[in-house]
Scaffold this motif. Structure first.
Motif: not given
Length: 249
Positions: A112, A151, A168, A171, A180-181
């Motif tokens: 991630i 990611h 989230y 992330r 990070s998506i």
């Protein structure tokens, strides 16, 4: 329609109540392509109940039936179709439009956050498990190209949902300025930026020109396999080759 309690009500466009929940079914011919479409929706259904649709054709012209399903709760989406299903033909609008650039996502980072260990089942270079598969229902070869989408570290807007929602937190990078998506929604803007650079060099390029160049310069490797295919399309985007192609190099 066979309701979860075994009753077979006759679908008549109206909302009908059963012991297992309410449903609405609407069978009609599409005025544009003459296909026969069935819209079926269930509301307030009990968990663990199975609904069935039985199709009987008086005359068979094309013996193929496509079915797509969705739910407001993503946790239940994989349970819409209980029997074996195929990921093919899952690409949707507007990526099915003839002049659109349809972008798939491949794994650009298996962890991630930068430096994280790879998540189970993820390997850099492979198609992302969430990336929809082609072709389009009418047979068009979509997607066109695959781009990094998993990611991706992106700027995080202060006060936004992703900046404040605890889900989230894992992330978000230290400092809460980046996150990070993943998604084809990350791969698509990557390609959009590259196309913007192409148009900066050659403003007269038409969508068909860009499609052809994406296909001609795409990378093929052990992950993509032979192309075109339903996951990667024509392969992985090669930015350097695209921009050199635009200059006629």
């Amino acid at each position: 329609v066979i309701a979860a309690d075994g009753v077979e009500p006759i679908p008549d466009v109206s909302v009908q109540q059963t012991n297992a929940g309410a449903f609405r079914a609407d069978l009609r011919e599409d005025q544009l392509n003459r296909d026969i479409n069935l819209f079926f929706a269930v509301a307030a259904s009990m968990i663990g109940r199975r609904w069935r649709l039985r199709l009987h054709a008086n005359t068979v012209r094309v013996g193929t039936v496509h079915a797509w399903g969705q739910t407001d709760d993503f946790a239940f989406s994989r349970n819409i179709f209980m029997s074996q299903t195929s990921p093919d033909f899952s690409i949707g609008m507007p990526a099915t439009e003839e002049r659109a650039i349809a972008v798939a996502s491949f794994i650009s980072r298996a962890g991630i956050l930068p430096g994280d260990a790879a998540l189970p089942g993820l390997a850099v270079g492979q198609i992302s498990p969430f990336s929809s598969h082609g072709p389009a229902r009418h047979g068009a070869q979509r997607p066109d190209i695959a781009a990094p989408g998993q990611h991706i570290v992106a700027a995080l807007a202060g006060g936004s949902h992703m900046a404040t929602d605890a889900r989230y937190a894992a992330r978000r990078l230290p400092g809460d300025q980046y996150i990070s998506i993943q998604g084809t929604s990350m791969a698509t803007p990557f390609v959009t930026g590259v196309i913007a650079l192409m148009l900066q060099q050659e403003p007269g390029l038409a969508p068909e020109d860009i499609q052809l160049r994406l296909r001609a310069t795409a990378q093929r490797d052990a992950d993509t396999g032979p192309v075109w295919n339903v996951g990667f399309g024509y392969g992985k985007i090669d930015v350097e080759a695209l921009l050199n192609y635009s200059f006629g190099v």
